[in-house]
Enzyme design. Structure first.
Site, PDB file in Angstrom:
ATOM      1  N   SER A 133       0.804  -1.219   0.000  1.00 26.95           N
ATOM      2  CA  SER A 133       0.000   0.000   0.000  1.00 26.95           C
ATOM      3  C   SER A 133       0.838   1.270   0.000  1.00 26.95           C
ATOM      4  CB  SER A 133      -0.925   0.016   1.229  1.00 26.95           C
ATOM      5  OG  SER A 133      -1.816  -1.079   1.207  1.00 26.95           O
ATOM      6  N   GLU A 246     -14.113   4.378  -5.348  1.00 29.06           N
ATOM      7  CA  GLU A 246     -13.608   3.004  -5.369  1.00 29.06           C
ATOM      8  C   GLU A 246     -14.055   2.248  -4.119  1.00 29.06           C
ATOM      9  OE1 GLU A 246      -9.329   0.602  -5.132  1.00 29.06           O
ATOM     10  OE2 GLU A 246      -9.361   2.733  -5.654  1.00 29.06           O
ATOM     11  N   ARG A 247     -13.925   2.885  -2.970  1.00 25.24           N
ATOM     12  CA  ARG A 247     -14.295   2.218  -1.719  1.00 25.24           C
ATOM     13  C   ARG A 247     -15.796   2.015  -1.611  1.00 25.24           C
ATOM     14  NH1 ARG A 247      -9.549   5.545   1.517  1.00 25.24           N
ATOM     15  NH2 ARG A 247      -7.926   3.984   1.044  1.00 25.24           N
ATOM     16  N   GLY A 343     -23.993 -26.436   6.683  1.00 29.84           N
ATOM     17  CA  GLY A 343     -23.279 -27.615   7.148  1.00 29.84           C
ATOM     18  C   GLY A 343     -22.141 -27.956   6.193  1.00 29.84           C
TER      19      GLY A 343
END
Length: 383
Positions: A133, A246-247, A343
């Site tokens: 980042s 974008e977020r 399950g």
């Protein structure tokens, strides 16, 4: 609660997308996952459908729609069917805002019409091996040589990188200054057919297996100066401008995934019997689904408010960070609980809940990790 975000036109569009997925995607999706991406001609089909051009101005072949709501509908319908459109999300939600904001008129005329038709698919390359980042630590260089830049370096985790025709490559055109590590970055729109450009490994992921993710390398790639996006040295500034949208896009997908998980779980527990009774008849099942439905409703309300804020030009970085943080955490909890209700069958890839589960993990990482988002939010509230 009654949802008021969409009108009749939006719902008609939703039905078009739903029909398209049922006819063109769902029957062959397992083949896409095995190959690691859709066939290249699928993007031409999306172009014919018009989804690439929704937010492209009419003079370049698009519909000129400014609202984000149509993109949200596509995300919701893909989640509903537990499928994806491969590199579509990067092409439209990540790259297009940069082209609309920073491309000059000549570039728009050259790039946007084939963008709309799917003839030219775009990706964006920021992340490098070892930098993650930390975009200020980018080592890929682009040195000016007359009317070209000479591009050298490598990128990784590039979504859409295998099939892309052009890639927005973030490179260092000048050294950083001691006072500002972020200075000196620029964005070049690189033709993937250029000599010296190569696609390395197609990376194997635990989820999003129909979306190609690749390593890229550049060895003395000559990039015409007219393919510089915006101004030289302002790349970092440009990269931050689209983070909120974008977020939000990731948040919409996360909420939609959680909502789809609840629907898949409801159907399964109503059909599955244990000890002679439907699984849906047990109190634990009812309570788990009640919890999940409540969380989905809260996420939906947050997403809808954020979409309205984005359309109004009022979505702040902190708003987007909160929305992504909340919705991706809801997604993680809800999808996990809904898989548990299946399950052992929930662990089988033939059930869509398994795909939702593996696809969900990355949403708390890309587009800003949850930890990065918490830093942004904490600053916004003054701590």
């Amino acid at each position: 609660m009654r949802r008021t975000l969409f009108n009749e036109d939006h719902e008609a569009f939703r039905q078009t997308i739903r029909d398209f997925i049922e006819a063109e995607v769902a029957p062959v999706y397992h083949e896409w996952e095995a190959a690691g991406h859709p066939p290249r001609d699928f993007y031409y089909k999306l172009g014919e459908l018009g989804v690439f051009g929704i937010q492209v101005p009419e003079e370049y072949g698009g519909a000129g729609e400014t609202s984000f709501k149509y993109q949200a509908i596509i995300s919701e319908e893909c989640a509903r069917a537990a499928v994806s459109f491969g590199g579509y999300g990067v092409h439209v939600n990540l790259v297009l805002p940069y082209l609309l904001k920073y491309a000059n008129e000549e570039q728009k005329k050259r790039w946007l019409p084939p963008f709309v038709t799917g003839e030219t698919m775009f990706a964006i390359a920021m992340t490098e091996p070892g930098t993650g980042s930390d975009l200020a630590g980018i080592q890929t260089t682009a040195e000016r040589d007359g009317d070209h830049y000479i591009l050298n370096g490598a990128k990784t985790f590039i979504t859409g990188g295998v099939l892309a025709d052009r890639v927005l490559v973030v490179a260092r055109t000048s050294p950083p200054s001691p006072e500002n590590r972020r200075a000196g970055l620029s964005i070049l729109v690189v033709d993937t057919k250029s000599e010296g450009y190569s696609v390395g490994r197609k990376l194997e992921k635990i989820g999003l297996r129909s979306s190609d993710t690749a390593e890229l390398s550049f060895n003395d790639v000559r990039v015409p100066v007219e393919d510089l996006l915006g101004e030289e040295g302002r790349g970092f500034e440009y990269l931050t401008h689209n983070l909120a949208e974008e977020r939000l896009g990731i948040a919409v997908s996360a909420y939609a995934s959680a909502a789809a998980a609840v629907e898949f779980a409801k159907k399964y527990v109503q059909e599955r019997t244990v000890f002679g009774k439907p699984v849906s008849s047990f109190q634990n099942t009812k309570f788990v689904l009640a919890e999940c439905a409540t969380e989905v409703e809260a996420a939906r309300s947050m997403v809808d408010r954020a979409i309205e804020a984005l359309d109004a030009g009022e979505l702040t970085p902190a708003d987007a960070a909160m929305t992504k943080l909340f919705c991706t955490e809801v997604q993680a909890r809800v999808v996990d609980k809904c898989l548990q209700l299946h399950g052992g069958y929930g662990y089988m890839l033939e059930y869509p809940i398994a795909r939702l589960y593996t696809d969900a993990r990355v949403t708390r990482i890309y587009g800003g990790t949850s930890e990065v988002l918490k830093t942004i939010i904490s600053k916004s509230i003054g701590v």
